[in-house]
Design a protein around this motif. Structure first.
Motif, PDB file in Angstrom:
ATOM      1  N   ILE A  12       0.724  -1.183   0.101  1.00  0.00           N
ATOM      2  CA  ILE A  12      -0.065   0.133   0.066  1.00  0.00           C
ATOM      3  C   ILE A  12       0.579   1.086  -0.077  1.00  0.00           C
ATOM      4  O   ILE A  12       0.583   2.323  -0.662  1.00  0.00           O
ATOM      5  N   THR A  13       2.050   1.084   0.797  1.00  0.00           N
ATOM      6  CA  THR A  13       2.893   2.455   0.769  1.00  0.00           C
ATOM      7  C   THR A  13       3.540   2.578  -0.563  1.00  0.00           C
ATOM      8  O   THR A  13       3.621   3.732  -1.020  1.00  0.00           O
ATOM      9  N   LEU A  14       3.916   1.687  -0.985  1.00  0.00           N
ATOM     10  CA  LEU A  14       4.682   1.758  -2.319  1.00  0.00           C
ATOM     11  C   LEU A  14       3.836   2.071  -3.374  1.00  0.00           C
ATOM     12  O   LEU A  14       3.862   3.040  -4.266  1.00  0.00           O
ATOM     13  N   ALA A  15       2.433   1.654  -3.411  1.00  0.00           N
ATOM     14  CA  ALA A  15       1.475   2.171  -4.584  1.00  0.00           C
ATOM     15  C   ALA A  15       1.081   3.461  -4.468  1.00  0.00           C
ATOM     16  O   ALA A  15       0.978   4.290  -5.337  1.00  0.00           O
ATOM     17  N   ARG A  16       0.977   3.932  -2.897  1.00  0.00           N
ATOM     18  CA  ARG A  16       0.468   5.333  -2.839  1.00  0.00           C
ATOM     19  C   ARG A  16       1.596   6.485  -3.307  1.00  0.00           C
ATOM     20  O   ARG A  16       1.498   7.488  -4.004  1.00  0.00           O
ATOM     21  N   ALA A  17       2.906   6.026  -2.923  1.00  0.00           N
ATOM     22  CA  ALA A  17       4.108   6.907  -3.064  1.00  0.00           C
ATOM     23  C   ALA A  17       4.366   6.912  -4.801  1.00  0.00           C
ATOM     24  O   ALA A  17       4.929   7.912  -5.164  1.00  0.00           O
ATOM     25  N   THR A  18       4.271   5.724  -5.106  1.00  0.00           N
ATOM     26  CA  THR A  18       4.644   5.760  -6.579  1.00  0.00           C
ATOM     27  C   THR A  18       3.393   6.475  -7.500  1.00  0.00           C
ATOM     28  O   THR A  18       3.887   7.208  -8.181  1.00  0.00           O
TER      29      THR A  18
END
Length: 321
Positions: A265-271
């Protein structure tokens, strides 16, 4: 496991190369001309080969290891996509992306350490051969039905959940067929092989519709989490794959799965946030730069020739920096 990781890397690299070739194509051309443009691109063809090698590696890994172990490894493809996008764009990862990568890595290590490493050959009775795909297709149709009567955010997670189930059952059928091919290669010419291809392609098309809702973060995170979870359920219920029976190992496995989910979730949001920011900058400065095109490598493309997502009252707000 090494084959599965290499396969995930190959798929991510192939997608990155193909995406960069696609976004360099002239705007406003027909689909026929777009296909011709891509077929003349060495980068796109190399990406196609890498993607095929990656899928083949994943199928090979499924023949030799249980679903519950191999399917979560495909989450590393997200790590590779983010890193490759940064490499192609000649920029550093953001703090959130680094934290997301660390969380996914730590969660996967904990999960794979706690899960049983071996399982017997998958066996399906005649009834289960019909029941497993039937149940999964029914679940996919239910998700699509929910999506049709919901807003943009509901469509995003419902379509992505349907796609995750589709990919999971495709991998399950591929494991069953692949193990049978070890003894009889002609067993690949069975209806289950065709059924696996149809379900897999249908799942892919459904996922593309989830990306068009304007809720990429929700859709992609749902897909990355629902795919391995669905595969684990199928492996345990139909193939008799084992869960950790030791309380400590079970706790480590659950904790690892949760940490991995948070990382996804963190990666998806940040990217997605960085992609929207660079995309907005490209609108103000002219044609997309190399960095903008590289940023697109970490974001799955919409259906070719489809219209952009329609505005919706519950769509994601732009992320301020």
């Amino acid at each position: 496991m090494i084959i599965a990781v290499v396969g995930a890397l190959a798929v991510a690299a192939g997608a990155a190369l193909q995406e960069r070739a696609a976004v360099s194509a002239p705007f406003g051309i027909s689909q026929v001309h777009l296909v011709r443009h891509l077929m003349r691109s060495r980068r796109w063809l190399l990406g196609l080969v890498l993607t095929g090698v990656g899928i083949g590696g994943h199928m090979l890994a499924l023949v030799h290891a249980p679903l519950i172990l191999i399917q979560p490894i495909q989450t590393t493809g997200l790590l590779f996509a983010v890193v490759l996008a940064a490499f192609f764009g000649k920029r550093r990862l953001s703090v959130a992306q680094v934290l997301g990568c660390l969380a996914v890595t730590a969660g996967l290590i904990a999960l794979l350490t706690a899960l049983p490493m071996h399982a017997g050959d998958p066996v399906l009775t005649g009834r289960e051969t019909v029941l497993m795909p039937l149940v999964c297709v029914g679940a996919m149709l239910m998700c699509v039905l929910v999506a049709r009567f919901g807003g943009a955010s509901t469509r995003a997670w419902a379509f992505a959940l349907a796609g995750g189930v589709g990919f999971a059952v495709t991998s399950a059928l591929a494991r069953f067929v692949g193990v049978g091919m070890l003894d009889d290669p002609a067993s690949a010419l069975r209806p289950l092989t065709v059924l696996a291809l149809v379900i897999g392609l249908s799942g892919g098309m459904i996922v593309q519709n989830s990306y068009r809702t304007g809720h990429f973060t929700l859709a992609y995170a749902t897909l990355m989490i629902s795919d391995p979870m669905s595969a684990a359920i199928l492996g345990v219920v139909f193939f008799g794959e084992r869960l950790p029976d030791d309380p400590l190992a079970a706790t480590v496995a659950v904790a690892g799965a949760l940490v991995c989910a948070v990382g996804v979730i963190t990666l998806a949001r940040a990217t997605h946030a960085r992609g929207r920011a660079t995309g907005a900058a490209a609108v103000n400065t002219g044609p997309p730069t190399a960095e903008v095109r590289a940023e697109a490598a970490a974001t799955p493309p919409p259906i070719l020739g489809s219209e952009p997502p329609m505005a919706d009252e519950d769509a994601e707000e732009p992320v301020s920096r």
